[in-house]
Design a protein around this motif. Structure first.
Motif, PDB file in Angstrom:
ATOM      1  N   MET A   1       0.842  -1.202   0.000  1.00 31.06           N
ATOM      2  CA  MET A   1       0.000   0.000   0.000  1.00 31.06           C
ATOM      3  C   MET A   1       0.883   1.261   0.000  1.00 31.06           C
ATOM      4  N   THR A   2       0.770   2.044  -1.068  1.00 33.68           N
ATOM      5  CA  THR A   2       1.602   3.249  -1.170  1.00 33.68           C
ATOM      6  C   THR A   2       0.783   4.443  -0.690  1.00 33.68           C
ATOM      7  N   ASN A   3       1.405   5.292   0.092  1.00 35.04           N
ATOM      8  CA  ASN A   3       0.694   6.490   0.546  1.00 35.04           C
ATOM      9  C   ASN A   3       1.355   7.721  -0.043  1.00 35.04           C
ATOM     10  N   GLU A  27       4.514   7.203   4.656  1.00 37.84           N
ATOM     11  CA  GLU A  27       4.156   5.895   5.233  1.00 37.84           C
ATOM     12  C   GLU A  27       2.655   5.803   5.540  1.00 37.84           C
ATOM     13  N   VAL A  28       2.166   4.598   5.575  1.00 38.66           N
ATOM     14  CA  VAL A  28       0.859   4.356   6.191  1.00 38.66           C
ATOM     15  C   VAL A  28       1.131   3.906   7.625  1.00 38.66           C
ATOM     16  N   ARG A  98      -3.959  13.294   2.426  1.00 40.76           N
ATOM     17  CA  ARG A  98      -3.220  12.060   2.156  1.00 40.76           C
ATOM     18  C   ARG A  98      -4.168  11.065   1.485  1.00 40.76           C
ATOM     19  N   ARG A  99      -3.565  10.102   0.773  1.00 42.76           N
ATOM     20  CA  ARG A  99      -4.404   9.034   0.204  1.00 42.76           C
ATOM     21  C   ARG A  99      -4.960   8.159   1.325  1.00 42.76           C
ATOM     22  N   TYR A 100      -4.168   7.957   2.358  1.00 40.55           N
ATOM     23  CA  TYR A 100      -4.610   7.150   3.504  1.00 40.55           C
ATOM     24  C   TYR A 100      -4.301   7.907   4.788  1.00 40.55           C
TER      25      TYR A 100
END
Lengths: 338, 338
Positions: A1-3, A27-28, A98-100
């Motif tokens: 999983m890329t953040n 980072e996630v 952020r994406r996550y």
């Protein structure tokens, strides 16, 4: 999983520039007990954020240089370590760009029911901008049936809702906007009584007076400057101005000027003007949300969404706000796959 | 018995000029049943009258060219054909600028008790200007103990009372005025906490901030323009502005400009500004008058009077208002013999 996250790297001077932002891998974080991992689905871009990009004193702390920006967002829970949320839940809140995000599962996370309204409405008509419209109009504007309400930025996220509520409250509603498409939208689709093109500067005073034969009782201002000046001169005794925004001037590098006659008009006509932000009325959020949701379910209020695709295009979407490109609520949608 | 009246013969452009007025002989009408003949003793000259000299829309009809002006006056009854008044009574009301007026003996004529307060106070601290101060400050400004109240035109008829009331209500009070004598008057005689010289433009912002270390909560504005701008930038969140007058700009021939940043400040600090005239609060006149009279009797509020002698000098006295010459209430006194 890329953040990924979007940082503010310069304080903009004038109109913000893509170089003022930077997109960066990050980072996630691990999901601790009581936390949830949220995948961003929609990001809200709003004019007030421009204020947070400068260091000037305001009602919220400025964004920090080199840190991610943050704002209203809708996401979907990917992993939950809280009994209150499950993977798949749609949620809304105010988080980092952020994406996550991993956030504490507390009352700052609102769970959405996608069967009642599309999740994106939590950032628009049923979210902060809808609440801003309802509360500024009713608590400060106090419009009475038969009165005339003028709204600037009338095709925008807040203005378009202000006008529809004022119609529901029995007022004559006049919207001011800047493109043919916007004018048609508010008049033909939203049912405003009249729509005025502010770009026709030469006839602005005349057009306002023609659209408001009984004068102006409430002016909900999102824009400021010479548009406001023209409306104020058409106001009635004891008129009210909920002052919501001044988007025409957020990027001024040299302050624009307004005639002092405006203030004289305030005295002779006993006009009341009050600046506000939505959180001033936090105690009325429940009442406001219930009213908006009821009208929305009944098909009595609606809102176009202008959607920009792609997390990486968020800065560009934000900058677009100041070009007046959006109709209704401007959102960024993040597709499922990174 | 010779009578005279003062007519408006030109609409002033910019600062009024003695040639805009004319003094003329006129008749003393006969006194019919229910009427009284009043000899003018004091005439009040007030800044708002400048507005009535133009044809612009306002809250009172403009003065007519070739007709006598009118305003607040105190007189003595010479002949009464009403059971409610006797020769010798002191009375106050709003009448034509004449040495003698015959008026209907109705509720628009207030009988004064010269044993309680000198009759001239009915035009100042216990009259319209005192009511304006009390009602604008309390009903719009709503000052709370410990808050900071700034007043412009602080040595004038309204401002000097505003500051004293705000002190009685437990506020820190800062006055803005334009001469050493006025600054000394408000600070040393009236007990304001600080007095600021607006003519020291260069240091105006700095001086306001120094005088208001906790920011400004209420700004009672009589003056407008760049003075107001400087105060507004020092205001706290949820501050209030009772907007009473704009004397700095009543004679502008070309409108002055104010920075649009003022409006942005209204939003971010959620400032409320409201124009008013005293008659908006007519239902509270009784309460206001009772409070003022009580404080006055107890020696807790007071007011200097600047008195110009001679009916024929009324236009000159009026023009003097705009030169900032008066301290406290500016009145014209008419000696007994014509």
């Amino acid at each position: 999983m890329t953040n990924q996250e979007i940082l503010l790297v310069n304080r903009p001077v004038g109109l913000p520039n893509p170089d003022d932002f930077e997109i960066k891998e990050c980072e996630v974080p691990t999901v601790d007990d009581g936390y949830i991992l949220i995948r961003t689905v929609y990001l809200s871009v709003d004019p007030y954020m421009r204020g947070r990009m400068t260091e000037a004193r305001s009602y919220v702390a400025p964004f920090e240089i080199g840190k991610p920006l943050n704002g209203g967002m809708v996401g979907q829970v990917v992993e939950s370590r809280s009994p209150d949320f499950q993977a798949g839940d749609y949620v809304a809140g105010q988080w980092a760009w952020r994406r996550y995000n991993v956030v504490k599962a507390d009352k700052r996370v609102s769970k959405l029911n996608p069967n009642l309204a599309p999740p994106s409405t939590a950032l628009g008509i049923l979210g902060m901008t809808g609440l801003t419209a309802y509360l500024g109009l009713t608590k400060i504007g106090n419009p009475q049936p038969g009165e005339t309400v003028v709204v600037s930025g009338a095709a925008g996220a807040v203005g378009s809702v202000v006008g529809q509520i004022a119609k529901l409250l029995g007022c004559r509603v006049v919207g001011i906007a800047g493109t043919k498409e916007k004018l048609a939208y508010i008049k033909d689709e939203l049912g405003f009584d009249e729509a005025i093109d502010y770009k026709d500067r030469e006839n602005l005073h005349k057009n306002i007076r023609a659209a408001c034969p009984n004068g102006v009782d409430v002016y909900f201002d999102n824009v400021g400057g010479s548009i406001s000046e023209a409306v104020i001169y058409a106001m009635n005794d004891f008129a009210r101005i909920p002052l919501c925004g001044q988007i025409a001037h957020y990027n001024d590098t040299k302050p624009a000027q307004i005639s002092i006659n405006v203030f004289h008009t305030f005295v002779t006509r006993r006009i009341r003007m009050q600046g506000f932000i939505v959180s001033d009325f936090v105690e009325s959020f429940g009442e406001a949300h219930a009213a908006l949701a009821k009208w929305y379910q009944a098909g009595k209020i609606r809102q176009k969404e202008t959607i920009i695709e792609g997390f990486e295009n968020t800065p560009e979407a934000f900058i677009g706000l100041f070009h007046g490109e959006n109709i209704g609520k401007l959102l960024v949608r993040v597709p499922d796959e990174v």
